[in-house]
Write an enzyme that holds these catalytic residues in place. Structure first.
Site, PDB file in Angstrom:
ATOM      1  N   CYS A 102       0.803  -1.225   0.000  1.00 24.09           N
ATOM      2  CA  CYS A 102       0.000   0.000   0.000  1.00 24.09           C
ATOM      3  C   CYS A 102       0.837   1.278   0.000  1.00 24.09           C
ATOM      4  O   CYS A 102       1.441   1.600  -1.023  1.00 24.09           O
ATOM      5  CB  CYS A 102      -0.947  -0.045   1.192  1.00 24.09           C
ATOM      6  SG  CYS A 102      -2.391   0.981   0.948  1.00 24.09           S
ATOM      7  N   HIS A 211      -3.174  -5.829   2.801  1.00 27.09           N
ATOM      8  CA  HIS A 211      -2.813  -5.817   4.221  1.00 27.09           C
ATOM      9  C   HIS A 211      -3.314  -7.114   4.872  1.00 27.09           C
ATOM     10  O   HIS A 211      -3.816  -8.008   4.173  1.00 27.09           O
ATOM     11  CB  HIS A 211      -3.521  -4.644   4.930  1.00 27.09           C
ATOM     12  CG  HIS A 211      -3.027  -3.302   4.541  1.00 27.09           C
ATOM     13  ND1 HIS A 211      -1.799  -2.813   4.922  1.00 27.09           N
ATOM     14  CD2 HIS A 211      -3.610  -2.333   3.805  1.00 27.09           C
ATOM     15  CE1 HIS A 211      -1.653  -1.572   4.446  1.00 27.09           C
ATOM     16  NE2 HIS A 211      -2.727  -1.261   3.765  1.00 27.09           N
TER      17      HIS A 211
HETATM   18  N1  GLN Z   1      -2.238   6.891   2.220  1.00 23.65           N
HETATM   19  C1  GLN Z   1      -2.344   5.876   1.194  1.00 23.65           C
HETATM   20  C2  GLN Z   1      -3.787   5.714   0.673  1.00 23.65           C
HETATM   21  O1  GLN Z   1      -4.715   6.025   1.364  1.00 23.65           O
HETATM   22  C3  GLN Z   1      -1.841   4.530   1.687  1.00 23.65           C
HETATM   23  C4  GLN Z   1      -2.693   3.957   2.809  1.00 23.65           C
HETATM   24  C5  GLN Z   1      -2.178   2.607   3.297  1.00 23.65           C
HETATM   25  O2  GLN Z   1      -0.971   2.341   3.346  1.00 23.65           O
HETATM   26  N2  GLN Z   1      -3.135   1.731   3.719  1.00 23.65           N
HETATM   27  O3  GLN Z   1      -3.953   5.225  -0.443  1.00 23.65           O
END
Ligand code: GLN
Length: 262
Positions: A102, A211
């Site tokens: 991510c 995740h």
């Molecule tokens: N800030 C980024 C987004 O919202 C990554 C978020 C994350 O790592 N879950 O896409």
């Protein structure tokens, strides 16, 4: 005897990028999985934290880069510019394995355009870019692993053709021609909720929005990363199988849950 002796004293060195800043939704669990699945095979493991201002050690076999919110990404994006980003690209070009999730994944492309403020520069490891979308993409994800990766994977062991995880991002990532997707979205949004692609692959570098953490329920992927990392120094190395009956049940349960919640 030499072969067995070599495996007996093998060591996996893991570089954990920004462990305090880039660690949301349980991503640190991927380090625990990689370390345990190596130690269960009597492979010694060293985990080196790489924080702001600290250099990239070219001897590291496997880098992990977790997710993080925009605030942390601003700090990390700046730290990755210049020498550090170049050193990470050089390590991947020299065969190091990298798994990014991510927010970490987004910073390895050309740029990440958050909702507010300036574009965050990436390091251009992946031929990709990310722009924040209007809605957050949240939920359970199931993808089918790309054929190109399948063919490499399946030479070694029977495994599910799927990866499962949980996504929570507003960033929409689009791939260019110089990197391939990790897989095709079966359930969920994936890279951008539009082209049914999820993740990115360049050599032994992988990015994805999974995740969870992603590796405990996808032991086949964890083992593939470990084996590729150890093959950097031992090209013929073959990882011995583990009893993954519990992990396989968890993988199947995640698929059932994804089907019922999307
Ligand atoms: N800030 C980024 C987004 O919202 C990554 C978020 C994350 O790592 N879950 O896409």
């Amino acid at each position: 005897m030499g072969g067995i002796r070599a495996i007996k004293f093998m060591k996996l060195t893991i570089g954990h990028l920004y462990p305090k800043l880039m660690n949301i939704y349980g991503d640190r669990g991927n380090i625990i999985t990689l370390a345990n699945r190596s130690r269960w095979r009597e492979i010694s493991v060293e985990v080196k934290d790489i924080s702001l201002g600290e250099p990239i050690d070219p001897e590291i076999d496997l880098f992990f880069f977790g997710g993080g919110q925009d605030k942390e990404q601003i700090l990390v994006a700046s730290d990755l510019q210049e020498e550090k980003g170049r050193a990470l690209i050089e390590a991947v070009e020299n065969g190091a394995v990298l798994l990014s999730i991510c927010g970490g994944y987004q910073l390895l492309g050309q740029y990440y355009r958050p909702h507010l403020g300036e574009d965050l520069p990436g390091i251009g490891l992946f031929d990709s870019y990310t722009v924040a979308g209007e809605k957050r993409m949240i939920g359970n994800v199931v993808i089918e692993i790309s054929d190109s990766l399948q063919s490499d994977y399946s030479r070694h062991a029977e495994h599910p053709k799927t990866l499962v995880g949980f996504e929570n991002h507003s960033g929409k990532t689009y791939l260019g021609k110089n990197c391939q997707p990790l897989g095709r979205v079966v359930i969920g949004f994936g890279n951008n909720g539009e082209d049914r692609q999820e993740g990115a692959v360049y050599k032994n570098a992988f990015g994805c929005y999974l995740h969870g953490p992603v590796l405990p329920k996808n032991p086949h992927f964890a083992d593939y990363l470990i084996q590729q990392a150890l093959r950097r120094k031992n090209p013929d190395f073959q990882l011995s199988p583990l009893n993954d009956s519990l992990e396989t049940l968890a993988h199947q349960a995640a698929i059932s849950r994804a089907k019922s919640t999307r």
